[in-house]
Design a protein around this motif. Structure first.
Motif: not given
Length: 402
Positions: A106-124
């Motif tokens: 679930i920690g692996l899933a968090m790295s791809a699905s929570l704020y860090e990943a979401c904000f990276t996509v948004i910023t790009r």
């Protein structure tokens, strides 16, 4: 009045709120139930969540690199699907190591699905406009804990904890995933151009002093928040608050985060991201002084929660936006993923460090230590701004892929 871009952010905001509630807040919400049902100690169970946070931090650069290559939609949706499937498997655990293994996943899933990943996509995708969308996403996301705790309690009481985690899984799979995919589509009309990623760019950026100063600043805020938040009930009761009043104070942190984010949204265009960052650290430093003063006047606890909640609330927005402004959008996924490591590690280790310090020197020392750490973070963010290169650019020559 919300802009068109802010309205377009709402599907992503819904997806993030429900995913945070299901993958992250479900753990502390169900912890007492698991302790009673599974027969394992609180420390044994809590270790699994710490492991999940550490795995999430370590995996963040990988998720960021995949987003840099144009797989943002797949990373975000894939992480949510993985997290949901692992929640479905959770009721089958019979040994502690099974529990740890699932939460590592679930920690692996968090790295791809929570704020860090979401904000990276948004910023790009939308570059210099990212602050507007991130503010809306975190505005709604601030209610994830408020939603998760009563929902988990009611579901566990009515149907058992096994059904509760399966319902959380269903929410992620059938609500969060579609909303995340739809939300990314809503951002397409606002896409900004982005230069092709050049080989070795991320390494050059990470070698800059600005990168290390940002890492220090982010680690400081994660460490201080993790240390205080986890032990806040104990600190408040030791300061003379009754159990129910302490619970009321702690429950206000989420709403105060939302207040801070609303204020940031209302001042957009009038206050720079750097100014917001300075305010963020300053508010949290003042909050530690208020928490110390709670021993003299218990109502200072409300001053603490207002300042700490508001300060930490805007930190979620400041981290990705400040990173993009100071280091640019080139290889942003990999760079922001690396900066997630000190933040998440600080947040994961803060509770352990606070427990050790409180046993040796008491909670006052923990509070003072948190204030000093935040002061170091404030100095680091100022240094990062002064050291930042002057040629970072939000714009380029091709359309960003999500």
């Amino acid at each position: 009045m919300l802009t068109g871009l802010q309205r377009a952010a709402f599907p992503l905001a819904i997806a993030q709120t429900l995913t945070w509630a299901s993958l992250y807040y479900s753990f502390p919400a169900l912890l007492p139930t698991w302790q009673a049902a599974l027969g394992w100690s609180k420390s044994e169970l809590s270790g699994a969540f710490t492991l999940a946070l550490v795995v999430s931090a370590i995996a963040a650069p990988l998720a960021g690199s995949l987003i840099d290559r144009g797989y943002g939609r797949a990373v975000l949706a894939g992480g949510m699907v993985l997290g949901a499937l692992l929640l479905v498997a959770l009721p089958a655990v019979s040994e502690v190591w099974h529990f740890y293994l699932i939460w590592a996943g679930i920690g692996l899933a968090m790295s791809a699905s929570l704020y860090e990943a979401c904000f990276t996509v948004i910023t790009r995708v939308i570059g210099s406009q990212a602050r507007q969308v991130i503010t809306v996403v975190t505005l709604l996301g601030g209610f994830a804990g408020t939603l998760a705790f009563p929902a988990a309690h009611l579901m566990a009481e009515a149907f058992g904890w096994q059904a509760a985690v399966r319902i959380f899984a269903a929410v992620v799979l059938f609500v969060s995933v579609p909303f995340a995919i739809f939300g990314l589509g809503c951002l397409r009309p606002f896409t900004e151009t982005l230069e092709p990623v050049k080989p070795g760019t991320s390494g050059k950026i990470m070698a800059q002093p600005t990168f290390w100063m940002l890492g220090t600043a982010f680690c400081a805020i994660g460490l201080a928040h993790g240390a205080i938040l986890t032990h806040l009930l104990f600190i408040l009761q030791e300061s003379g608050l009754s159990v129910w009043l302490a619970v009321v104070v702690v429950s206000m942190i989420g709403p105060m985060q939302v207040v801070g984010r609303v204020f940031m949204m209302l001042t957009a265009g009038r206050v720079s991201t750097f100014g917001v960052a300075i305010a963020c650290y300053t508010l949290m430093i003042i909050a530690t002084a208020a928490l110390l003063a709670t021993r003299l006047n218990i109502w200072m606890a409300f001053v603490f929660v207002a300042f700490h909640g508001a300060g930490y609330g805007v930190a979620s927005i400041v981290r990705p936006v400040m990173t993009a402004e100071l280091l640019g959008r080139q290889s942003f996924g990999a760079v922001f993923g690396m900066l997630a490591i000190p933040f998440m590690m600080g947040f994961a280790l803060g509770p352990i460090a606070a427990a050790l310090v409180s046993e040796l020197a008491g909670y006052n020392t923990v509070i003072v230590g948190a204030g000093v750490i935040l002061a170091v973070g404030l100095m680091a963010i100022i240094a990062a701004r002064r050291m930042a290169p002057t040629n970072t650019d939000f714009h380029g020559v091709r359309r960003a892929e999500v």
